[in-house]
Design an enzyme around this catalytic site. Sequence first.
Site, short mmCIF file in Angstrom:
data_model
loop_
_atom_site.label_atom_id
_atom_site.label_comp_id
_atom_site.label_asym_id
_atom_site.label_seq_id
_atom_site.Cartn_x
_atom_site.Cartn_y
_atom_site.Cartn_z
N ASP A 1 3.12 123.04 -76.49
CA ASP A 1 2.38 123.10 -75.21
C ASP A 1 2.42 121.75 -74.50
O ASP A 1 2.54 121.67 -73.29
CB ASP A 1 0.90 123.46 -75.45
CG ASP A 1 0.71 124.96 -75.65
OD1 ASP A 1 1.68 125.71 -75.48
OD2 ASP A 1 -0.43 125.36 -75.99
N GLY B 1 13.74 130.34 -85.63
CA GLY B 1 13.74 129.51 -84.43
C GLY B 1 12.61 129.99 -83.57
O GLY B 1 11.46 129.59 -83.74
N ALA C 1 10.67 118.67 -87.00
CA ALA C 1 11.56 119.55 -87.75
C ALA C 1 10.90 120.90 -87.98
O ALA C 1 10.11 121.08 -88.91
CB ALA C 1 11.96 118.90 -89.07
N GLY D 1 36.90 121.41 -56.92
CA GLY D 1 37.75 120.89 -57.99
C GLY D 1 37.27 119.54 -58.50
O GLY D 1 37.34 119.27 -59.71
N GLU E 1 13.13 123.78 -77.36
CA GLU E 1 11.66 123.78 -77.24
C GLU E 1 11.12 125.14 -76.80
O GLU E 1 10.18 125.23 -76.02
CB GLU E 1 11.21 122.66 -76.29
CG GLU E 1 11.49 121.30 -76.91
CD GLU E 1 10.92 120.14 -76.12
OE1 GLU E 1 9.96 120.34 -75.37
OE2 GLU E 1 11.44 119.03 -76.29
N GLN F 1 29.95 123.66 -57.65
CA GLN F 1 30.57 124.50 -56.62
C GLN F 1 30.76 123.72 -55.31
O GLN F 1 31.82 123.78 -54.70
CB GLN F 1 29.71 125.74 -56.37
CG GLN F 1 30.39 126.82 -55.54
CD GLN F 1 31.60 127.41 -56.25
OE1 GLN F 1 31.63 127.48 -57.48
NE2 GLN F 1 32.61 127.83 -55.50
#
Lengths: 262, 385
Positions: free
Chosen positions: B239, B130, B123, B340, B363, B336
């Site tokens: 990291d 941010g 958290a 459709g 992250e 793509q």
Amino acid sequence: MLKIIVCIKQVPETQDVRLDPVTHTLKREGIKSIINPFDLYAVEEALRVKEAQGGKVTLLTMGPPQAEEALREALGYGPDAAVLLSDRAFAGADTWATALTLGRAIEKLGGADLIFTGKQAIDGDTAQVGPMLAAILNIPFVAWARKLTFTDNNRLQVERMMDHGYDAVEVELPALITVVKEINEPRMPSFKAKLKAKKEPIPVWGLNDLGFQPEQVGLAGSFTQVVKVFPPPARGQSETWEGPAPELAARLWQRLKEMGRS
Amino acid sequence: MDYLLTEEQQMLRDLARQITNERIKPIRAELDEEETFPWDIMNDLAQADLCGTVIPEEYGGLGLGCLENVLVLEALAMGCVGVATTYAASFLGAYPLLLYGSEDQKQKYLPPIAKGEALAAFALTEAQAGSDAGAIQATAVKDGDFYVLNGAKQWITNAGEAEIYTVIAVTDRVKGARGASALVLEKSDPGVSFGKKEKKMGIRASTTREMILEEARIPRDRLISKEGMGFIVTMKTLDNARPGAGALAVGLAQEALDEAAAFAKERHQFGVPIIHFQAVQHLLADMATKVEAARALVYAVARYIDTRPKDYTKVAAMSKLFPTDMAMQVTVDAVQVMGGHGYMREYPVEKMMRDAKILQIYEGTNQIMRNIIGLALNKEYSKKK
């Protein structure tokens, strides 16, 4: 401490099984092998019984040397030990010769309280080895089990799956159970168990270890030979009627009369 | 490509793939549609011993490295990035303890995480903090043998589902970023509550909630490392996690490529499978090349981290930046190729395209990744003069 044995089989992955034209046995070359899917449910049920009741789960298979892979893979789900029955003399065995060989190995292992198998193997689809093995060991069996409940230490209540509904039966141990997929949801293998399985020594027992003569086992010891394999004709439509017997009898009579006319 | 993985690494990857194929793929569309938290799959991962890959054996884990971690994450992301994010976020919550926790803290919190009995969460983010981690508002005030926390943490993955939280809060406002500290909180601590479940574009199997701290009183020994170490704990945690984000991108993009290529072989237009058209081939060729390049980068960085170098901030950022940008492009192209069909929810690639976007954001946004890499370059080239 229950002694639990699970008989598994390595089968070709493909649905398209081919037969050797000479021996009429299954051709395995060039096809990826897997553990017979029903057998994973047998392994899972054995592990659940062990976890609930205490005990040791030993895997047993008969097959060519590479069947060892199936045993190691199955050990990754958590069983304690495995034994491979492999000998050139065992090759080409029918269901009887297979059951006979497995039975002798189980005796050599000192017997078992519970033996599990899948309901059938997806290559041969005979569903005979489990029940034959029970007959050879002279113990009761329940095929197509979809639920097991211990009523006391050596009595099992079993729901046996039928086409419509199930039978509730009781069986005393030692017993052999063949399982259907409805019985449980197999767990995922565990990485630690897989690591252990990689190094686990797996004894290989052959003809002499089991005290057989060559003519008793394999193709030589087989009573049957597969002549032809074909899909069974589709079953007709069926209906289930319920009600008092006299009423059902009358209804059946009526229906048979109608069928006779058309 | 053969990346010369050991037998053990292949076994681990294959086990994760088995979970993906047998447990995740059959229900991924349903998890996405219904936004269900994947508890059953978390239990499968626990059963498989995969909840403790990077946790040392003495705390019940497998004691494996960064490479093994990325192999598992890649395999799981082929199933669903929402599920894989849930799984990865638990490690994100565990890293502060792994890297900086006291022996007592490790003994208490790591075994349940490794066994999969408890999920963890990290958290850090707040409404106004941010990318700018120095702007954290949540406070942890020392009161005798306790810390009392107040504030609200936003968009916390696994919040409300996890049992263990590492929370970054300010212990000394005057010191700015150097005044932040990391503390362990438990779900059941007094003053801890959670906001509503956020509605997201993608990774809908993953749960995101606000974590609210109101006079949350916790014992002093919940402080990780020392006061003021919060920023460093955060940077080191990220990291370590970044190659994992890259691995999720590789798995996702590989799956999108597999779907698109398989479709292109089946789909006929003008009398031939569309994979026969150079226009489609070139799209697929670029996709495949990018996926392989990203995988090579992620594995190389993971292997480098496993040699325990002193500083790997720059390469860790690279291992997140390139693959996640790549996954966005590749999933867009997969849609793509499939035309459709690709746009329909009946096919899995539209979900993959939605899922890919978050990888460029969480992250550390990819803009922040470029800042990190740029800063490192500036430092390197100053030295070289």
